[in-house]
Design a protein around this motif. Sequence first.
Motif, short mmCIF file in Angstrom:
data_model
loop_
_atom_site.label_atom_id
_atom_site.label_comp_id
_atom_site.label_asym_id
_atom_site.label_seq_id
_atom_site.Cartn_x
_atom_site.Cartn_y
_atom_site.Cartn_z
N ASP A 29 0.81 -1.22 0.00
CA ASP A 29 0.00 0.00 0.00
C ASP A 29 0.85 1.28 0.00
OD1 ASP A 29 0.98 0.00 2.55
OD2 ASP A 29 -0.98 0.13 3.55
N THR A 30 2.14 1.15 -0.33
CA THR A 30 3.01 2.33 -0.45
C THR A 30 3.48 2.44 -1.90
OG1 THR A 30 3.77 2.08 1.82
CG2 THR A 30 5.14 3.42 0.39
N LEU A 31 3.35 3.61 -2.48
CA LEU A 31 3.85 3.83 -3.85
C LEU A 31 4.92 4.91 -3.81
CD1 LEU A 31 3.51 3.15 -6.90
CD2 LEU A 31 1.94 5.10 -7.02
N HIS A 32 6.12 4.56 -4.27
CA HIS A 32 7.20 5.54 -4.33
C HIS A 32 7.00 6.41 -5.58
CE1 HIS A 32 11.19 7.04 -3.34
NE2 HIS A 32 11.50 6.97 -4.63
N TYR A 33 7.00 7.73 -5.35
CA TYR A 33 6.60 8.67 -6.40
C TYR A 33 7.75 9.65 -6.65
CZ TYR A 33 3.30 11.70 -8.95
OH TYR A 33 2.64 12.43 -9.90
N ASP A 34 8.50 9.44 -7.73
CA ASP A 34 9.69 10.24 -8.03
C ASP A 34 9.33 11.50 -8.80
OD1 ASP A 34 11.86 8.64 -7.02
OD2 ASP A 34 11.47 7.21 -8.64
N VAL A 35 9.76 12.63 -8.28
CA VAL A 35 9.54 13.91 -8.95
C VAL A 35 10.90 14.46 -9.38
CG1 VAL A 35 8.63 16.25 -8.69
CG2 VAL A 35 7.48 14.34 -7.56
N MET A 36 11.08 14.69 -10.68
CA MET A 36 12.38 15.14 -11.21
C MET A 36 12.20 16.41 -12.01
SD MET A 36 13.91 11.56 -12.59
CE MET A 36 13.85 10.05 -11.62
#
Length: 213
Positions: A29-36
């Motif tokens: 239930d955790t989504l790693h969300y990369d912002v670049m």
Amino acid sequence: MIELAPSLLAANVLNLEKDLDEMMKNGVDTLHYDVMDAHFVPNLSFGPALCKDIKKRFPACKMDVHLMMDNPDKYLSVFAEAGAYTITLHQEVLPDPRASMESIKKLGVRCGMSVKPGTKAETLLPYLDILDYILIMTVEPGFGGQKFMADQVGKISMLRAAGFKGDISVDGGVNLENAPMLVQAGANVLVMGTAYFKADDPAMIAKTVKELA
Ligand code: DX5
Ligand code: ZN
């Protein structure tokens, strides 16, 4: 308990609804969300709008927002409103790391700090009292699918030895082979992009990570 945080960067956005539905059904239930931002790292990825849409469709999904950008302080409230569960900033770009962490907390979001491979983990020591989350980069940030840098693992054990009780996550080239070593060093959150979303059997990956003691 060891938590798996699949990284959206490796997902096919055209299949996103189906893949995230499956992820939640796999007990993740955790989504790693990369912002670049194409400045701090030489790549572009996702902004706040997609984060908001995912959170709306999957309210139980904990958005693990990793801001790989210059001037992240300007975007804290935007990502808080987009439903972030944790916001992680890079120590390297913060003029006043403690003030940034306090700002995140004031928004009701868990605060995290990350270091690139070339940055000493000792730079995090003055902030251990305030941090909910530390993210150790085990590749140069910017791209998925890179080779895991084993020489970074000592940072995890050093932070545990210094008494850090919050979450320690590892990001970059993490897979089922290196996961046991990371857990043994004291990591409790494993970010997996390629190793999860490009796997033939993501359910098996989720199950195996959960069984890591
Ligand atoms: C890299 C990103 C990672 C990336 C990891 O800059 O921060 O989150 O998605 O991808 P893998 O697991 O493929 O190395
Ligand atoms: Zn990341």
